[in-house]
Scaffold this motif. Structure first.
Motif, PDB file in Angstrom:
ATOM      1  N   CYS A  70      19.365   2.022-145.076  1.00 26.13           N
ATOM      2  CA  CYS A  70      18.522   1.032-145.551  1.00 26.13           C
ATOM      3  C   CYS A  70      17.536   0.671-144.685  1.00 26.13           C
ATOM      4  CB  CYS A  70      19.435  -0.195-146.077  1.00 26.13           C
ATOM      5  SG  CYS A  70      20.705   0.418-147.436  1.00 26.13           S
ATOM      6  N   TYR A 107      23.969   2.191-135.954  1.00 27.05           N
ATOM      7  CA  TYR A 107      24.102   1.659-137.209  1.00 27.05           C
ATOM      8  C   TYR A 107      25.277   0.490-137.475  1.00 27.05           C
ATOM      9  CZ  TYR A 107      21.408   5.857-138.112  1.00 27.05           C
ATOM     10  OH  TYR A 107      20.847   7.112-137.862  1.00 27.05           O
ATOM     11  N   GLU A 119      25.943  -0.125-147.330  1.00 27.40           N
ATOM     12  CA  GLU A 119      24.464   0.024-146.705  1.00 27.40           C
ATOM     13  C   GLU A 119      24.641   0.446-145.368  1.00 27.40           C
ATOM     14  OE1 GLU A 119      22.710  -3.859-146.847  1.00 27.40           O
ATOM     15  OE2 GLU A 119      24.446  -4.679-146.272  1.00 27.40           O
ATOM     16  N   ILE A 146      22.438   0.421-141.607  1.00 28.89           N
ATOM     17  CA  ILE A 146      21.244  -0.333-141.162  1.00 28.89           C
ATOM     18  C   ILE A 146      21.078   0.062-139.811  1.00 28.89           C
ATOM     19  CG2 ILE A 146      20.185  -2.667-140.601  1.00 28.89           C
ATOM     20  CD1 ILE A 146      21.988  -3.775-142.922  1.00 28.89           C
TER      21      ILE A 146
END
Length: 210
Positions: free
Chosen positions: A45, A87, A93, A95
């Motif tokens: 994302c 991440y 998700e 990120i």
């Protein structure tokens, strides 16, 4: 959403503004124990302006995150992938964040036993407790600024903790020669494994989410 390239990195950041409160909501665990982030494969994302500094402190949008509970919360959903990037991962998700060195800092060490029966246990700044052994090795890299050594221990997944400098001195006091004078390599025993105090590869930190 804006796109920028982080200087000194081949990774591109699609920087997405997210409030700290929203990040907390997304990272909050639904059960007890560490979430199974290594089994989650959500879509990427983009990246956010979150950084783990070389001293182990966490920063969001340039401001230090001083609440220990929040740092521990985010650390439970942190993952270091094979691409070298870090991440925050939830079931829905993925990120990207920036890590300057290692994501964690080992701040305490306890030694019990002697020789090949010695066991070294470390506590990190985010509350992990890990014993050094074949599954959680200690490695050493050369510190460019001083020419000395920086030790790291594998905590979980691909996530490492850099040992705080006082712990390096404690390790040095425990160092013995492998195989006696015939070998001469200095290192430390823990959990049945011998970790040579010589530099290996460069640190894996300092990577960004793509």
């Amino acid at each position: 959403m804006s796109t920028k390239k982080d200087e000194g990195s081949s990774h591109h950041f699609d920087v997405t503004p997210i409030s700290l409160q929203e990040l907390i909501r997304r990272a909050a665990p639904s059960g007890k124990g560490l979430p199974p982030v290594d089994r989650w494969e959500p879509d990427y994302c983009g990246a956010i302006d979150m950084r783990i500094a070389a001293d182990g402190s966490w920063h969001y949008m340039g401001t230090p995150i001083n609440r220990e509970a929040l740092v521990r919360l985010f650390s439970t959903v942190l993952r270091h992938d094979a691409d070298g990037a870090y991440y925050l991962v939830t079931p829905v998700e993925k990120i990207g964040i920036k890590v300057e060195d290692a994501p964690f800092l080992a701040v305490e060490m306890h030694a019990r036993g002697e020789g090949e029966n010695q066991v070294l246990t470390f506590r990190t700044n985010v509350g992990d407790v890990v014993e050094a052994d074949a599954a959680h090795p200690i490695r050493f890299v050369e510190e460019e600024a001083t020419g000395g050594l920086k030790p790291y221990i594998l905590v979980r997944g691909r996530l490492e903790a850099k040992l705080a400098r006082p712990l390096l001195y404690e390790l040095a006091e425990l160092a013995v020669a492998l195989g006696g004078e015939a070998d001469g390599r200095l290192g430390v025993w823990s959990g049945g494994s011998f970790f040579v105090m010589e530099p290996e590869s460069a640190p894996k930190g300092g990577q960004d989410g793509e």
